[in-house]
Scaffold this motif. Structure first.
Motif, mmCIF file in Angstrom:
data_model
loop_
_atom_site.group_PDB
_atom_site.id
_atom_site.type_symbol
_atom_site.label_atom_id
_atom_site.label_comp_id
_atom_site.label_asym_id
_atom_site.label_seq_id
_atom_site.Cartn_x
_atom_site.Cartn_y
_atom_site.Cartn_z
ATOM 1 N N ASP A 104 -25.582 -5.276 -58.770
ATOM 2 C CA ASP A 104 -26.630 -6.293 -58.932
ATOM 3 C C ASP A 104 -26.771 -6.683 -60.400
ATOM 4 O OD1 ASP A 104 -27.110 -6.058 -56.267
ATOM 5 O OD2 ASP A 104 -28.637 -4.497 -56.521
ATOM 6 N N VAL A 105 -26.974 -7.962 -60.616
ATOM 7 C CA VAL A 105 -27.167 -8.446 -61.994
ATOM 8 C C VAL A 105 -28.615 -8.152 -62.397
ATOM 9 C CG1 VAL A 105 -27.086 -10.470 -63.498
ATOM 10 C CG2 VAL A 105 -25.515 -10.295 -61.556
ATOM 11 N N PRO A 106 -28.820 -7.457 -63.529
ATOM 12 C CA PRO A 106 -30.201 -7.165 -63.921
ATOM 13 C C PRO A 106 -30.991 -8.456 -64.145
ATOM 14 C CG PRO A 106 -28.617 -6.098 -65.407
ATOM 15 C CD PRO A 106 -27.838 -6.962 -64.482
ATOM 16 N N GLN A 107 -32.264 -8.364 -63.881
ATOM 17 C CA GLN A 107 -33.163 -9.521 -63.979
ATOM 18 C C GLN A 107 -32.973 -10.291 -65.293
ATOM 19 O OE1 GLN A 107 -35.495 -10.354 -61.643
ATOM 20 N NE2 GLN A 107 -36.187 -12.089 -62.876
ATOM 21 N N GLU A 108 -32.925 -9.544 -66.411
ATOM 22 C CA GLU A 108 -32.881 -10.183 -67.729
ATOM 23 C C GLU A 108 -31.585 -10.974 -67.973
ATOM 24 O OE1 GLU A 108 -31.959 -5.781 -68.990
ATOM 25 O OE2 GLU A 108 -32.559 -6.918 -70.747
ATOM 26 N N CYS A 109 -30.538 -10.715 -67.148
ATOM 27 C CA CYS A 109 -29.247 -11.383 -67.386
ATOM 28 C C CYS A 109 -28.957 -12.450 -66.341
ATOM 29 C CB CYS A 109 -28.100 -10.378 -67.346
ATOM 30 S SG CYS A 109 -28.396 -8.894 -68.251
ATOM 31 N N GLN A 110 -29.853 -12.609 -65.383
ATOM 32 C CA GLN A 110 -29.519 -13.505 -64.268
ATOM 33 C C GLN A 110 -29.314 -14.947 -64.719
ATOM 34 O OE1 GLN A 110 -32.351 -12.753 -61.143
ATOM 35 N NE2 GLN A 110 -31.387 -10.795 -60.643
ATOM 36 N N ALA A 111 -30.123 -15.385 -65.681
ATOM 37 C CA ALA A 111 -30.019 -16.791 -66.107
ATOM 38 C C ALA A 111 -28.670 -17.055 -66.771
ATOM 39 C CB ALA A 111 -31.161 -17.122 -67.060
ATOM 40 N N ILE A 112 -28.232 -16.155 -67.646
ATOM 41 C CA ILE A 112 -26.978 -16.422 -68.362
ATOM 42 C C ILE A 112 -25.776 -16.285 -67.421
ATOM 43 C CG2 ILE A 112 -26.826 -14.055 -69.349
ATOM 44 C CD1 ILE A 112 -25.506 -17.326 -70.898
ATOM 45 N N ILE A 113 -25.835 -15.330 -66.496
ATOM 46 C CA ILE A 113 -24.716 -15.191 -65.549
ATOM 47 C C ILE A 113 -24.646 -16.444 -64.663
ATOM 48 C CG2 ILE A 113 -23.865 -13.852 -63.554
ATOM 49 C CD1 ILE A 113 -23.343 -12.523 -66.259
ATOM 50 N N ALA A 114 -25.818 -16.947 -64.273
ATOM 51 C CA ALA A 114 -25.839 -18.172 -63.455
ATOM 52 C C ALA A 114 -25.275 -19.348 -64.254
ATOM 53 C CB ALA A 114 -27.264 -18.463 -62.994
ATOM 54 N N ALA A 115 -25.632 -19.434 -65.541
ATOM 55 C CA ALA A 115 -25.141 -20.548 -66.368
ATOM 56 C C ALA A 115 -23.624 -20.465 -66.544
ATOM 57 C CB ALA A 115 -25.831 -20.525 -67.728
ATOM 58 N N HIS B 208 -20.898 -8.295 -65.645
ATOM 59 C CA HIS B 208 -20.999 -9.211 -64.496
ATOM 60 C C HIS B 208 -20.252 -10.526 -64.723
ATOM 61 C CE1 HIS B 208 -24.018 -6.414 -63.060
ATOM 62 N NE2 HIS B 208 -24.476 -6.413 -64.293
ATOM 63 N N MET B 209 -19.647 -10.666 -65.912
ATOM 64 C CA MET B 209 -18.963 -11.925 -66.207
ATOM 65 C C MET B 209 -17.595 -12.018 -65.540
ATOM 66 S SD MET B 209 -20.068 -12.085 -70.182
ATOM 67 C CE MET B 209 -18.413 -12.359 -70.714
ATOM 68 N N GLY B 210 -16.987 -10.863 -65.270
ATOM 69 C CA GLY B 210 -15.609 -10.852 -64.766
ATOM 70 C C GLY B 210 -15.467 -11.327 -63.337
ATOM 71 N N HIS B 211 -16.588 -11.703 -62.691
ATOM 72 C CA HIS B 211 -16.469 -12.119 -61.292
ATOM 73 C C HIS B 211 -15.914 -13.528 -61.144
ATOM 74 C CE1 HIS B 211 -18.315 -8.431 -60.658
ATOM 75 N NE2 HIS B 211 -19.538 -8.787 -60.978
ATOM 76 N N SER B 212 -15.936 -14.292 -62.235
ATOM 77 C CA SER B 212 -15.236 -15.572 -62.166
ATOM 78 C C SER B 212 -14.076 -15.468 -63.154
ATOM 79 C CB SER B 212 -16.177 -16.726 -62.509
ATOM 80 O OG SER B 212 -16.271 -16.872 -63.899
ATOM 81 N N ARG B 213 -13.128 -16.398 -63.083
ATOM 82 C CA ARG B 213 -11.923 -16.158 -63.890
ATOM 83 C C ARG B 213 -11.725 -17.155 -65.021
ATOM 84 N NH1 ARG B 213 -6.550 -17.913 -60.571
ATOM 85 N NH2 ARG B 213 -7.451 -19.690 -59.502
ATOM 86 N N ASP B 214 -12.818 -17.663 -65.559
ATOM 87 C CA ASP B 214 -12.679 -18.573 -66.688
ATOM 88 C C ASP B 214 -12.654 -17.756 -67.982
ATOM 89 O OD1 ASP B 214 -12.679 -20.591 -68.488
ATOM 90 O OD2 ASP B 214 -14.241 -21.773 -67.514
ATOM 91 N N GLY B 215 -11.511 -17.116 -68.230
ATOM 92 C CA GLY B 215 -11.380 -16.248 -69.410
ATOM 93 C C GLY B 215 -11.631 -17.001 -70.705
ATOM 94 N N ALA B 216 -11.263 -18.294 -70.724
ATOM 95 C CA ALA B 216 -11.461 -19.078 -71.950
ATOM 96 C C ALA B 216 -12.957 -19.200 -72.246
ATOM 97 C CB ALA B 216 -10.833 -20.455 -71.797
ATOM 98 N N LEU B 217 -13.730 -19.520 -71.201
ATOM 99 C CA LEU B 217 -15.177 -19.669 -71.405
ATOM 100 C C LEU B 217 -15.797 -18.321 -71.790
ATOM 101 C CD1 LEU B 217 -17.683 -21.538 -71.242
ATOM 102 C CD2 LEU B 217 -17.985 -20.748 -68.894
#
Ligand SMILES: Cc1cc2nc3c(=O)[nH]c(=O)nc-3n(C[C@H](O)[C@H](O)[C@H](O)COP(=O)(O)OP(=O)(O)OC[C@H]3O[C@@H](n4cnc5c(N)ncnc54)[C@H](O)[C@@H]3O)c2cc1C
Length: 566
Positions: A55-66, A120-129
């Motif tokens: 689970d993504v911690p509450q404090e990081c949900q906005a940045i992971i969503a962005a 939690h960033m590794g769940h998508s594969r935009d390594g450049a971003l």
């Protein structure tokens, strides 16, 4: 002639020995069977670990969503127009910044938010971003926040709303992985203007590999400060504008930037992966910056060019302050790369659950994951991943505490070095094993095991090269900065076979190094062995999960990739 037999002596012929030998062999086999460690299976707990995204911690949900919203999951190979791909990727990063989902201010006020987002960033594969993200927040903005004055911090925060990009111009072509410990670029105080002149004195001083350097408006630049009296004060960081936003200049189309006078921007040769990330070369030919460009929390230069150092307690050299800037980035890169490996393990496991093997005359064929070799690989690599992730999380929480209290301990410094080389290289090993295991499936785009997974190799090199991290761990022991026995390693660790093996290897390595004396410092393999063995002890000390999972760690990490001879 046969000598007379003594009283009671038994005559043994080979046929008399046979039952004894057979009995002995049976006892030995029974002992081996009893002592054997059962091969790992994907039981319910292991399957849950592989399959479930934390689970993504509450404090990081906005940045992971962005990052998800602005990320691009399409395959790198499809990005044929590299310039367009770079500009597209840069504008995605600008959008993430503009979204305000992770305010730059949080780097000072809530350091945990950035650090806890990375797994939690590794769940998508935009390594450049993702690389742009860690460069923007950790290296670039993190330097201004960590080494800048309150005014410099405020000035940085103001750039976020416009989505201004920054880069971290640290590495030089000549010094390579040792950049920071040495620097050729100079920043000379100019008495006539009261500012600095930044200069690239030789080709080897050219900045190299600078992520986002082709599109960034600003840079944090590492340079040797020469004060008003002409005294070299060593490496310092300067925060400067290197380009003004201007459409269509740097690249033929879209959103480019125009370098300011005194800055020449080029690019490293075409890469095999991360093509939508620009990696620049930067040259400075008399780039004029104001005196306030010097990040001045720990060192200042007055109007007359007089230098004053204000290093934090316990810190003797500016280099140490600079290198401490890389600490958060190391943890972020490691957790991010482990997250990438976890995601690829999960995808591959799902594929193996669907792929039905040749059924022959039977009504149903076995699923690929039912093959014992496949199952065992997932069990071992999944469980060992769990140990890595738990170690990385423990180091990360130490770092958060240190930032909050502004007091870094040697133990945390070491943890960051270890977590960097161990986590990123384990991810590379896992990805490589998956490519082998999946066969032709690994070549399909849907496997995500192609170019995009090379991001793990990039993280091995970036933000503190792995080999240098290993050497640093050992040199800190030799110089007496780190204790001989790593902190937190207890008798419980030594009670496990993996712990004993690592401890023996560690002691043996230290003994060999002691016997070799000064020559040991040139024996790269010996130093690597010592660093790995010590790292394994630290990982085992941090593990609170099932003890049986340590066997998997031993099989895939302690015996491989640096085989330990005990
Ligand atoms: C994707 C990516 C993004 C990057 N982004 C940035 C950035 O934004 N800003 C920035 O400043 N830098 C950046 N870098 C640079 C990075 O941090 C390294 O400094 C750089 O990759 C070093 O490359 P090099 O070829 O000069 O290494 P070299 O110095 O040539 O070293 C190559 C290898 O030689 C060995 N080696 C070298 N010296 C020693 C030694 N003394 N002892 C033992 N072994 C040694 C190591 O195995 C090392 O891996 C980035 C790199 C990559 C790959």
């Amino acid at each position: 002639y046969a000598p007379p037999r003594a009283m009671g002596e038994i005559e043994l012929c080979s046929c008399c020995l046979t039952p004894y030998l057979t009995a002995l062999a049976c006892v030995a086999l029974a002992a081996l069977w009893l002592l054997r460690r059962a091969p790992a299976k994907v039981d319910a707990a292991t399957a849950e670990y592989i399959e479930r995204a934390a689970d993504v911690p509450q404090e990081c949900q906005a940045i992971i969503a962005a990052l998800k919203e602005h990320g691009d999951d399409s395959d790198e190979e499809k990005k044929l127009d590299e310039a367009a791909a770079v500009l597209d990727s840069a504008s995605r990063m600008r959008a993430v910044l503009r979204s305000g989902s992770l305010p730059l201010r949080a780097l000072a006020d809530d350091p945990g938010a950035l650090l806890r987002a990375s797994p939690h960033m590794g769940h998508s594969r935009d390594g450049a971003l993702h690389t742009r993200f860690t460069v923007s927040y950790n290296l670039y903005a993190g330097s201004v926040v960590g080494l800048g004055t309150d005014e410099q911090r405020e000035a940085l925060y103001e750039t976020q709303a416009a989505g201004e990009l920054g880069c971290f111009a640290f590495t030089e072509r000549g010094t390579g992985v040792l950049s920071g410990a040495a620097v050729e670029t100079t920043a000379t105080f100019d008495g006539t203007t009261g500012g600095f002149v930044i200069q690239t004195p030789a080709d080897s001083a050219q900045k190299n590999w600078i992520s986002q350097g082709c599109v960034a408006e600003r840079a944090v630049i590492l340079a040797d400060l020469i004060d008003g009296e002409g005294v070299r004060r060593g490496p310092h960081l300067f925060w400067a504008r290197i380009a003004a936003p201007a459409k269509g200049t740097m690249f033929k189309s879209g959103e480019g930037v125009e370098p300011v006078a005194g800055v020449t921007v080029g690019s490293v040769p075409r890469k095999t992966a991360l093509r939508s990330l620009d990696n620049a070369t930067l040259r400075f030919d008399g780039l004029r910056v104001e005196r306030e460009a010097l990040l001045a929390r720990f060192a200042t230069v007055d109007e007359c060019g007089a230098y004053k150092s204000m290093l934090p307690p316990g810190c003797k050299r500016m280099e140490d302050v600079l290198l401490s800037r890389l600490l958060t980035g190391r943890v972020v890169l490691s957790e991010y790369t482990l997250g990438v490996a976890h995601n690829l393990l999960r995808r591959s496991w799902a594929y193996c659950g669907e792929r039905e093997l040749w059924r022959g005359s039977k009504p149903r064929g076995k699923k690929m994951r039912e093959m014992s070799n496949v199952e065992r690989t997932f069990a071992d690599y999944g469980r060992a991943l769990a140990l890595h992730e738990s170690f990385a999380a423990s180091v990360r929480e130490d770092v958060v505490k240190c930032i909050e209290t502004e007091a870094f301990t040697q133990c945390t410094f070491e943890g960051c070095c270890v977590v960097k080389f161990l986590g990123t290289s384990y991810a590379v090993d896992t990805i490589s094993v998956l490519r082998k295991l999946l066969g032709s499936q690994a070549l399909f785009e849907e496997s995500w095991l192609g170019a995009s997974s090379f991001v793990a190799n990039a993280t091995c090199a970036a933000e503190g090269d792995n080999t240098i991290m290993q050497l640093k761990v050992v040199s800190d022991i030799v110089k007496g900065r780190a204790p001989l026995v790593p902190a937190k390693v207890s008798a419980a660790v030594l009670a496990t076979p993996a712990g004993r093996r690592a401890a023996l290897a560690y002691a043996y390595g230290l003994l060999r190094a002691t016997l070799k004396g000064k020559a040991a410092i040139k024996d790269g393999q010996l130093l690597t062995d010592i660093a790995y063995a010590r790292a394994h002890l630290m990982v085992l000390a941090a593990w609170r999960g099932p003890r049986g999972w340590i066997d998997s760690y031993e099989r895939v990490c302690v015996r491989f990739p640096t085989p330990i001879c005990f």
